[in-house]
Design a protein around this motif. Structure first.
Motif, PDB file in Angstrom:
ATOM      1  N   VAL B 375       3.092   0.710   7.962  1.00  0.00           N
ATOM      2  CA  VAL B 375       2.693  -0.451   8.774  1.00  0.00           C
ATOM      3  C   VAL B 375       3.930  -1.264   9.167  1.00  0.00           C
ATOM      4  CG1 VAL B 375       1.400  -2.630   8.755  1.00  0.00           C
ATOM      5  CG2 VAL B 375       0.379  -0.569   7.790  1.00  0.00           C
ATOM      6  N   ALA B 376       4.855  -1.455   8.210  1.00  0.00           N
ATOM      7  CA  ALA B 376       6.077  -2.208   8.508  1.00  0.00           C
ATOM      8  C   ALA B 376       6.892  -1.510   9.599  1.00  0.00           C
ATOM      9  CB  ALA B 376       6.915  -2.362   7.241  1.00  0.00           C
ATOM     10  N   ALA B 377       6.985  -0.188   9.525  1.00  0.00           N
ATOM     11  CA  ALA B 377       7.739   0.554  10.545  1.00  0.00           C
ATOM     12  C   ALA B 377       7.074   0.418  11.908  1.00  0.00           C
ATOM     13  CB  ALA B 377       7.846   2.025  10.144  1.00  0.00           C
ATOM     14  N   ALA B 378       5.733   0.435  11.932  1.00  0.00           N
ATOM     15  CA  ALA B 378       5.021   0.281  13.197  1.00  0.00           C
ATOM     16  C   ALA B 378       5.284  -1.109  13.791  1.00  0.00           C
ATOM     17  CB  ALA B 378       3.522   0.491  12.982  1.00  0.00           C
ATOM     18  N   VAL B 379       5.294  -2.133  12.933  1.00  0.00           N
ATOM     19  CA  VAL B 379       5.585  -3.501  13.407  1.00  0.00           C
ATOM     20  C   VAL B 379       7.011  -3.563  13.963  1.00  0.00           C
ATOM     21  CG1 VAL B 379       5.911  -5.893  12.654  1.00  0.00           C
ATOM     22  CG2 VAL B 379       3.940  -4.608  11.839  1.00  0.00           C
ATOM     23  N   ALA B 380       7.937  -2.863  13.295  1.00  0.00           N
ATOM     24  CA  ALA B 380       9.350  -2.941  13.684  1.00  0.00           C
ATOM     25  C   ALA B 380       9.640  -2.242  15.013  1.00  0.00           C
ATOM     26  CB  ALA B 380      10.224  -2.351  12.585  1.00  0.00           C
ATOM     27  N   LEU B 381       8.682  -1.471  15.516  1.00  0.00           N
ATOM     28  CA  LEU B 381       8.905  -0.811  16.811  1.00  0.00           C
ATOM     29  C   LEU B 381       8.859  -1.822  17.956  1.00  0.00           C
ATOM     30  CD1 LEU B 381       6.932   2.529  16.394  1.00  0.00           C
ATOM     31  CD2 LEU B 381       9.402   2.135  16.267  1.00  0.00           C
ATOM     32  N   TRP B 382       8.154  -2.945  17.729  1.00  0.00           N
ATOM     33  CA  TRP B 382       8.148  -4.004  18.746  1.00  0.00           C
ATOM     34  C   TRP B 382       9.400  -4.853  18.594  1.00  0.00           C
ATOM     35  CZ3 TRP B 382       3.337  -2.224  17.249  1.00  0.00           C
ATOM     36  CH2 TRP B 382       2.444  -1.966  18.284  1.00  0.00           C
ATOM     37  N   PRO B 383       9.961  -5.344  19.703  1.00  0.00           N
ATOM     38  CA  PRO B 383      11.185  -6.158  19.583  1.00  0.00           C
ATOM     39  C   PRO B 383      10.880  -7.596  19.151  1.00  0.00           C
ATOM     40  CG  PRO B 383      10.606  -5.875  21.890  1.00  0.00           C
ATOM     41  CD  PRO B 383       9.583  -5.099  21.109  1.00  0.00           C
ATOM     42  N   LEU B 384      10.325  -7.736  17.937  1.00  0.00           N
ATOM     43  CA  LEU B 384       9.985  -9.068  17.425  1.00  0.00           C
ATOM     44  C   LEU B 384      11.228  -9.713  16.813  1.00  0.00           C
ATOM     45  CD1 LEU B 384       6.668  -8.092  15.590  1.00  0.00           C
ATOM     46  CD2 LEU B 384       6.884  -9.193  17.823  1.00  0.00           C
ATOM     47  N   ASP B 385      11.159 -11.025  16.604  1.00  0.00           N
ATOM     48  CA  ASP B 385      12.258 -11.759  15.985  1.00  0.00           C
ATOM     49  C   ASP B 385      12.135 -11.602  14.466  1.00  0.00           C
ATOM     50  OD1 ASP B 385      14.117 -13.514  15.050  1.00  0.00           O
ATOM     51  OD2 ASP B 385      13.378 -15.261  16.155  1.00  0.00           O
ATOM     52  N   ALA B 386      13.120 -10.936  13.858  1.00  0.00           N
ATOM     53  CA  ALA B 386      13.065 -10.663  12.412  1.00  0.00           C
ATOM     54  C   ALA B 386      12.997 -11.954  11.606  1.00  0.00           C
ATOM     55  CB  ALA B 386      14.278  -9.835  11.995  1.00  0.00           C
ATOM     56  N   TRP B 387      13.618 -13.024  12.107  1.00  0.00           N
ATOM     57  CA  TRP B 387      13.622 -14.297  11.375  1.00  0.00           C
ATOM     58  C   TRP B 387      12.204 -14.867  11.306  1.00  0.00           C
ATOM     59  CZ3 TRP B 387      15.414 -17.220   7.873  1.00  0.00           C
ATOM     60  CH2 TRP B 387      15.195 -18.585   7.857  1.00  0.00           C
ATOM     61  N   ARG B 388      11.458 -14.774  12.434  1.00  0.00           N
ATOM     62  CA  ARG B 388      10.086 -15.288  12.433  1.00  0.00           C
ATOM     63  C   ARG B 388       9.209 -14.470  11.490  1.00  0.00           C
ATOM     64  NH1 ARG B 388       9.185 -19.077  16.603  1.00  0.00           N
ATOM     65  NH2 ARG B 388       7.193 -19.434  15.578  1.00  0.00           N
ATOM     66  N   VAL B 389       9.419 -13.155  11.475  1.00  0.00           N
ATOM     67  CA  VAL B 389       8.632 -12.287  10.587  1.00  0.00           C
ATOM     68  C   VAL B 389       8.982 -12.591   9.129  1.00  0.00           C
ATOM     69  CG1 VAL B 389       8.108  -9.891   9.968  1.00  0.00           C
ATOM     70  CG2 VAL B 389       8.447 -10.499  12.363  1.00  0.00           C
ATOM     71  N   LEU B 390      10.267 -12.822   8.863  1.00  0.00           N
ATOM     72  CA  LEU B 390      10.693 -13.138   7.491  1.00  0.00           C
ATOM     73  C   LEU B 390      10.073 -14.454   7.021  1.00  0.00           C
ATOM     74  CD1 LEU B 390      12.597 -12.404   5.080  1.00  0.00           C
ATOM     75  CD2 LEU B 390      14.335 -13.798   6.188  1.00  0.00           C
ATOM     76  N   THR B 391      10.097 -15.482   7.872  1.00  0.00           N
ATOM     77  CA  THR B 391       9.531 -16.779   7.458  1.00  0.00           C
ATOM     78  C   THR B 391       8.016 -16.679   7.312  1.00  0.00           C
ATOM     79  OG1 THR B 391       9.574 -17.515   9.749  1.00  0.00           O
ATOM     80  CG2 THR B 391      11.357 -18.260   8.346  1.00  0.00           C
ATOM     81  N   LEU B 392       7.381 -15.837   8.126  1.00  0.00           N
ATOM     82  CA  LEU B 392       5.927 -15.634   7.970  1.00  0.00           C
ATOM     83  C   LEU B 392       5.643 -14.978   6.616  1.00  0.00           C
ATOM     84  CD1 LEU B 392       3.104 -15.765   9.311  1.00  0.00           C
ATOM     85  CD2 LEU B 392       3.530 -13.474  10.202  1.00  0.00           C
ATOM     86  N   ALA B 393       6.442 -13.968   6.272  1.00  0.00           N
ATOM     87  CA  ALA B 393       6.260 -13.273   4.988  1.00  0.00           C
ATOM     88  C   ALA B 393       6.473 -14.219   3.817  1.00  0.00           C
ATOM     89  CB  ALA B 393       7.246 -12.099   4.898  1.00  0.00           C
ATOM     90  N   LEU B 394       7.530 -15.023   3.890  1.00  0.00           N
ATOM     91  CA  LEU B 394       7.802 -15.978   2.800  1.00  0.00           C
ATOM     92  C   LEU B 394       6.721 -17.056   2.752  1.00  0.00           C
ATOM     93  CD1 LEU B 394      11.696 -16.404   3.076  1.00  0.00           C
ATOM     94  CD2 LEU B 394      10.411 -15.063   1.411  1.00  0.00           C
ATOM     95  N   GLY B 395       6.189 -17.422   3.927  1.00  0.00           N
ATOM     96  CA  GLY B 395       5.106 -18.410   3.982  1.00  0.00           C
ATOM     97  C   GLY B 395       3.852 -17.899   3.294  1.00  0.00           C
TER      98      GLY B 395
END
Lengths: 67, 474
Positions: B375-395
């Motif tokens: 699932v993480a690899a599938a998400v990483a195929l989109w050019p998302l902002d890693a910082w936003r994903v990291l803060t969402l995960a930590l949140g």
């Protein structure tokens, strides 16, 4: 000082160290922007002073509790 | 667990490169984020372990959080591949394969701790290697970067000579006129603000076409677009001057909710990810490695700031991977490759530690680990902002996973995550449910843990310990 009490005080000290950074940065009149030796007080604090003090506090607490 | 093993899940490539990126870019929150990245895991290492609370809510929260953390790190791998001239998907796929293998390797736990020490030591080498070209000691480099009259494209910049890629869709604001050459075909939109209402023009341009932009124009580019800029012109989107980079004039009391939200997110995330450590003389290595990694990230960020165009493309690993060649020329290539290898080693260590955390809160089943990585690899195929994903995960970790650690009993370990999770979902949905929400709610939308974490923690602590509850009457 007992282990759990010392740890609680240590954690409180760490949180105070952390809270000072946004206060320095966001307070009116920007005290963090004052330069010392060419670098702002905010960066001396956030990148050197607070990290060294915080690490020392954590190391002392982690080692001391086994004595 | 040793202090070194405890902090392994925290020292992720995504966190290290995000700190360096934000310092290089002159982000207003960079100082307290850098300090938070060090102090939060120290607090977690010292805090009580809490009851061994395993329930369906913390299991789900840990699975979501670990998957998002993996996604943030794979996005960094994808951006790194783009910076090294490879396709994004290849970076995400290689990173996923490495994370999958490291997490599944039975002996990985034994070598993860020495590997972490090696990776952090190698990370520290970079700032030392570029220091002579970057003005000497980090404080001298900081002073030099803060004294620049304008942040412009150097003659030798790859953005000037051959053009570079944008890792994600972005909008560039031009403060002075500039001719931009498209190196790759694509759709480019320009908003001209010299008349009211603004004029919007959209072109499909071929490679070699030129766009002439005037002061005040905005250029929107798609992810993967490749452009060439003029030497000596201001870098669009960068601070206007060194003083603006150093002191971020947008800082002020209005940023306080954002700062508290960021620090609560980081603190709560660390409480979930970093378990209490065993005490003893060897425990000193945990805090020391955290200090070394934080200082390495700060060093990279400060030296990279001398090349202001390094962060233009929005790729988080750019300060670490592009600074060696930007400052040392061709002789910096080995350092750039060593840094890329170091980030991969750190990714493998992170994978081992995250698998362990997932096992402690949910399950060690290989199927769960496989699902998280896929699932993480599938998400990483989109050019998302890693910082936003990291803060969402930590949140998510702060609001839903951490309350279980702070609870005094099994009922609190269930109630805290439920309250934190429901509030987190409601607050995170604010921008969708109320798009016209006032600006002061921006901090909540960016950091839902600002409200969700304290409520979750309070609910977890409010319920009595297991032993204090009255026995049921028949």
């Amino acid at each position: 000082m007992s282990g759990p009490r010392g740890r609680r005080i240590g954690i409180a000290a760490l949180l105070v160290l952390l809270a000072v950074a946004p206060v320095l940065a966001l307070a009116p009149a920007a005290p963090g922007a004052v330069r010392i030796a060419g670098v702002s007080v905010l960066w001396w604090y956030a990148a050197l002073l607070a990290p060294v003090v915080a690490t020392t506090v954590a190391v002392l607490l982690l080692v001391r509790e086994t004595e | 667990m040793s202090a070194l093993a405890a902090v392994a899940a925290w020292l992720q490539p995504a966190l290290v490169v995000a700190l360096a990126f934000r310092i290089t870019a002159g982000a207003p929150d960079a100082p307290w984020l850098a300090l938070g990245a060090l102090i939060a895991p120290l607090v977690a290492v010292l805090a009580d372990g809490g009851p061994a609370a395993r329930n369906v809510v913390t299991a789900a929260a840990s699975a979501v959080s670990v998957t998002l953390l993996l996604a943030a790190n794979l996005l960094v791998a994808a951006d790194g591949a783009l910076l090294l001239g490879m396709p994004r998907w290849l970076g995400a796929a290689l990173g996923a394969a490495l994370a999958l293998a490291a997490g599944a390797w039975p002996s990985a736990r034994r070598v993860a701790v020495p590997a972490l020490v090696v990776a952090v030591t190698a990370l520290l080498l970079g700032p030392f290697a570029v220091a002579p070209a970057g003005g000497g000691a980090p404080w001298n480099a900081w002073h030099r970067s803060g004294a620049r009259p304008a942040l412009t494209f150097p003659e030798r910049s790859p953005w000037v000579q051959s053009g570079k890629w944008f890792a994600r869709a972005t909008t560039l604001r031009f403060t002075e006129g500039q001719r931009v050459v498209t190196v790759a075909a694509g759709i480019y939109r320009v908003v001209e603000h010299d008349a009211a209402p603004p004029t919007v023009r959209e072109w499909r341009l071929a490679a070699g076409d030129t766009l002439t932009l005037r002061p005040g124009d905005e250029l929107s580019v798609e992810a993967g677009a490749r452009l060439r800029f003029e030497a000596g012109r201001r870098v669009p989107g960068a601070p206007a001057s060194g003083a603006e980079w150093a002191d971020a004039p947008t800082r002020g009391p209005h940023l306080l909710p954002m700062a508290v939200g960021a620090l609560l997110t980081v603190l709560g995330g660390a409480l979930a990810l970093v378990p209490a450590a065993r005490r003893g003389p060897t425990a000193v290595f945990g805090p020391l490695v955290l200090l070394a990694a934080t200082l390495a990230a700060i060093g990279w960020g400060v030296y990279a700031a001398s090349a202001p165009d390094v962060v233009l493309g929005g790729a988080l690993p750019a300060p670490l991977l592009l600074t060696p060649t930007a400052m040392l020329g061709a002789s910096g290539v080995p350092l750039a490759l060593l840094t890329a290898a170091t980030l991969l080693l750190l990714l493998a260590v992170t994978a081992v530690a995250l698998r362990e955390r997932l096992g402690a809160s949910a399950s060690m089943a290989p199927q769960l680990w496989l699902a998280a990585v896929v699932v993480a690899a599938a998400v990483a195929l989109w050019p998302l902002d890693a910082w936003r994903v990291l803060t969402l995960a930590l949140g998510v970790a702060a609001a839903v996973w951490a309350p279980a650690r702070l609870a005094t009993g099994s009922s609190g370990a269930l109630a805290g995550p439920i309250v934190g999770g429901m509030v987190f979902l409601a607050v995170a949905a604010l921008p969708t449910l109320a798009p016209a929400a006032p600006a002061w709610l921006e901090a909540l939308a960016r950091y839902p843990a600002l409200v969700a974490a304290p409520l979750g923690w309070a609910a977890a602590r409010a319920l009595p310990p297991d032993g204090d509850r009255e026995a049921p009457t028949r």
